[in-house]
Design a protein around this motif. Structure first.
Motif, short mmCIF file in Angstrom:
data_model
loop_
_atom_site.label_atom_id
_atom_site.label_comp_id
_atom_site.label_asym_id
_atom_site.label_seq_id
_atom_site.Cartn_x
_atom_site.Cartn_y
_atom_site.Cartn_z
N VAL A 129 4.50 2.18 9.77
CA VAL A 129 5.67 1.56 9.15
C VAL A 129 5.54 1.66 7.63
N ALA A 164 8.22 3.51 5.17
CA ALA A 164 8.85 2.77 4.08
C ALA A 164 8.64 3.49 2.74
N THR A 211 11.24 -3.50 6.57
CA THR A 211 11.15 -2.59 7.71
C THR A 211 10.53 -3.30 8.91
N VAL A 246 17.46 0.27 6.14
CA VAL A 246 16.32 0.47 7.04
C VAL A 246 16.81 0.73 8.46
#
Length: 80
Positions: free
Chosen positions: A21, A25, A35, A53
């Motif tokens: 993640v 991002a 996120t 997102v």
């Protein structure tokens, strides 16, 4: 893309790509905390960064409008 992804599908998609993640991002210039919150369902992605997102993850159909890079005052100065 065929349809909208669920949070579980979006997580699986990131895993399939071998991306965390945090890495996702960074690549897209979004806040990692936002996120995580979108993936967890704490933010629905209706506005602002959460919207961006959700669209990038394929969890929502929508567009991402680029933010203005200069103020209205600067525009006035350019025209003068």
């Amino acid at each position: 893309m065929t349809g909208i992804r669920t949070a579980a599908q979006a997580k699986a998609w990131l895993e399939y790509q071998g991306k965390s993640v945090q890495e996702f991002a960074r690549e897209h210039g979004v806040d990692p905390a936002t996120t995580y919150q979108v993936l967890a369902g704490r933010k629905k992605g209706k506005r602002g960064e959460a919207h961006k997102v959700a669209v990038l993850l394929g969890m929502k159909d929508g567009i991402i409008v680029p933010q203005a890079t200069h103020s209205l005052e600067a525009e006035g100065d350019e025209l003068a």
